[in-house]
Scaffold this motif. Structure first.
Motif, PDB file in Angstrom:
ATOM      1  N   THR A 151       0.832  -1.198   0.000  1.00 30.00           N
ATOM      2  CA  THR A 151       0.000   0.000   0.000  1.00 30.00           C
ATOM      3  C   THR A 151       0.866   1.247   0.000  1.00 30.00           C
ATOM      4  O   THR A 151       1.730   1.405   0.863  1.00 30.00           O
ATOM      5  CB  THR A 151      -0.937   0.018   1.215  1.00 30.00           C
ATOM      6  OG1 THR A 151      -1.762  -1.146   1.192  1.00 30.00           O
ATOM      7  CG2 THR A 151      -1.823   1.250   1.211  1.00 30.00           C
ATOM      8  N   VAL A 153       0.722   4.935   0.736  1.00 24.71           N
ATOM      9  CA  VAL A 153      -0.096   5.936   1.436  1.00 24.71           C
ATOM     10  C   VAL A 153       0.444   7.326   1.113  1.00 24.71           C
ATOM     11  O   VAL A 153       1.650   7.582   1.218  1.00 24.71           O
ATOM     12  CB  VAL A 153      -0.072   5.707   2.960  1.00 24.71           C
ATOM     13  CG1 VAL A 153      -0.879   6.781   3.684  1.00 24.71           C
ATOM     14  CG2 VAL A 153      -0.610   4.314   3.301  1.00 24.71           C
ATOM     15  N   TYR A 160      -4.707   6.469  -0.507  1.00 24.38           N
ATOM     16  CA  TYR A 160      -3.770   5.351  -0.627  1.00 24.38           C
ATOM     17  C   TYR A 160      -4.190   4.436  -1.769  1.00 24.38           C
ATOM     18  O   TYR A 160      -5.337   4.423  -2.198  1.00 24.38           O
ATOM     19  CB  TYR A 160      -3.660   4.568   0.688  1.00 24.38           C
ATOM     20  CG  TYR A 160      -4.904   3.832   1.154  1.00 24.38           C
ATOM     21  CD1 TYR A 160      -5.096   2.475   0.867  1.00 24.38           C
ATOM     22  CD2 TYR A 160      -5.877   4.470   1.921  1.00 24.38           C
ATOM     23  CE1 TYR A 160      -6.212   1.785   1.324  1.00 24.38           C
ATOM     24  CE2 TYR A 160      -6.997   3.794   2.382  1.00 24.38           C
ATOM     25  CZ  TYR A 160      -7.155   2.449   2.085  1.00 24.38           C
ATOM     26  OH  TYR A 160      -8.266   1.765   2.532  1.00 24.38           O
TER      27      TYR A 160
END
Length: 403
Positions: A151, A153, A160
């Protein structure tokens, strides 16, 4: 007596050469418990931690480059269809006061299918803490019984994006890729490289310049969530727009580890981190060991050596000052470790290491299920992630030594 003094002196010199600052007092913090120095144990054998290059993935990646379009990190961060960060998860996660907290959306906060594990930031990656294009991303790894995603962010926009990590291979003369089935308990971003902990084997290596955008590739598709890799003439990624292929790996030179912690032999790569404050920047890795089981270990390797192809030797190692360690990081000689405690809130262990043993250990109660750790120097904060569903948060605590 002379032999003892010389032994201490040699050990002190070795620590300095490895970039390990010598001990200084640990600053007192509110709401903490102090304990005597951790029990002494024999130093690990550094040869146990030798790493060798894994198989070369150049051929399938070059072939994939001809079929799929690449994306930069900056383009990925600015692309449409991002998930939104929300607020309000800190209390359920048991995050302590004075923390900075980011919450995933409702689906990602509640899912038991995907579990977050590793954390690293742009502060690990580059000295100036700003990626090409101006982004300041925080990265989180997740595992799902046979799959791994990463992920990205974007704190500035409070958004995200998930990226699927894949293993590139050749199917006859056609390039494809498969899922990666590891725990991904720790991640470390350094330069263009992303290192992902592979518990029983070592670390897997990815490259920030090697991210494919299936949504903008003629041969790619963001449909068919049940498919991954090449099907017919189309490439899939379980519905994800972006896939990131493994570019290399580093394996234990003495074979893979066992299914449980032994406290000896090759290191179980439970978590990893970067120390940019050492004289030679290092990759840190440690192992999770059960309570009342063998004592786990922590080791470091010079990061510049991981850019080559020769066997890489650890330049320092020690027994850990606690059990059930799920993450650890060192900056300016100060160590922080997270300790999981099941249904109870986790603990933060803070200490320093001199040339002989760990200093007094300070314990602080923190969130449920604390995981990997990363120092964001410009913020003077340590980042981690609380892993449990409905008690999940990406959060950081202030740390003066993180600078």
């Amino acid at each position: 007596m002379q032999r003892t003094v010389n032994g201490v002196r040699r050990r002190r010199i070795a620590l300095l050469a490895a970039g390990v600052p010598l001990a200084a007092p640990v600053a007192a913090l509110p709401d903490v418990v102090h304990a005597a120095p951790a029990r002494a144990a024999a130093d690990p054998d550094l040869r146990d931690f030798d790493l060798r290059r894994g198989s070369d993935r150049t051929a399938p990646i070059r072939a994939l480059d001809k079929r799929l379009g690449r994306s930069s990190v900056d383009a990925l961060l600015g692309s449409s269809g991002q998930n939104r960060l929300r607020r309000g998860c800190g209390k359920a996660a048991g995050v302590p006061a004075h923390s900075l907290v980011y919450c995933f959306d409702k689906t990602d906060s509640n899912t038991r299918k995907w579990v977050p594990q590793g954390v690293t930031t742009v502060s690990d990656a580059v000295d100036g803490e700003r990626w090409a294009g101006g982004g300041r991303p925080i990265l989180v790894s997740w595992h799902d019984s046979g799959r791994v995603r990463l992920t990205f962010v974007n704190p500035g926009k409070r958004t995200y994006r998930h990226v699927l990590l894949v293993y590139p291979t050749m199917r006859g003369k056609r390039p494809t890729y498969t899922d990666i089935g590891i725990h991904a308990g720790g991640i470390a971003w350094y330069g263009d490289k992303l290192y992902v902990a592979d518990t029983r084997h070592g670390v897997r290596e990815f490259d920030m310049r090697q991210i494919y955008d299936l949504g903008k590739s003629k041969a790619g598709s963001t449909g068919r969530p049940g498919r991954v890799g090449l099907h017919g003439k189309t490439y899939y990624g379980h519905g994800y727009r972006y896939v990131m292929p493994q570019t290399g790996s580093w394996h234990s030179a003495h074979g893979r580890t066992g299914g449980t912690c032994r406290g000896s032999g090759p290191l179980r790569m439970s978590w990893i981190a970067v120390d940019r404050t050492a004289w030679n920047h290092v990759l840190i890795a440690g192992e999770w060991c059960r309570r009342k089981g063998p004592q786990g270990r922590v080791a470091t390797w010079p990061l510049r050596a991981l850019s080559g192809s020769r066997t890489v030797h650890a330049n320092w190692a020690a027994p850990l000052p606690g059990d059930r360690i799920q993450g650890g990081v060192r900056t300016n000689g100060q160590w922080w470790f997270t300790q999981g405690r099941g249904k109870k809130r986790g603990r933060l262990l803070m200490t320093r290491r001199d040339w002989w043993d760990w200093d007094r250990v300070t314990y602080r109660t923190i969130s449920h299920g604390p995981e990997d750790l990363s120092c964001y120097r410009g913020q003077h904060r340590i980042w981690t992630v609380a892993e449990y569903a409905r008690k999940r948060a990406l959060w950081s605590f202030p740390a003066d030594a993180c600078r």
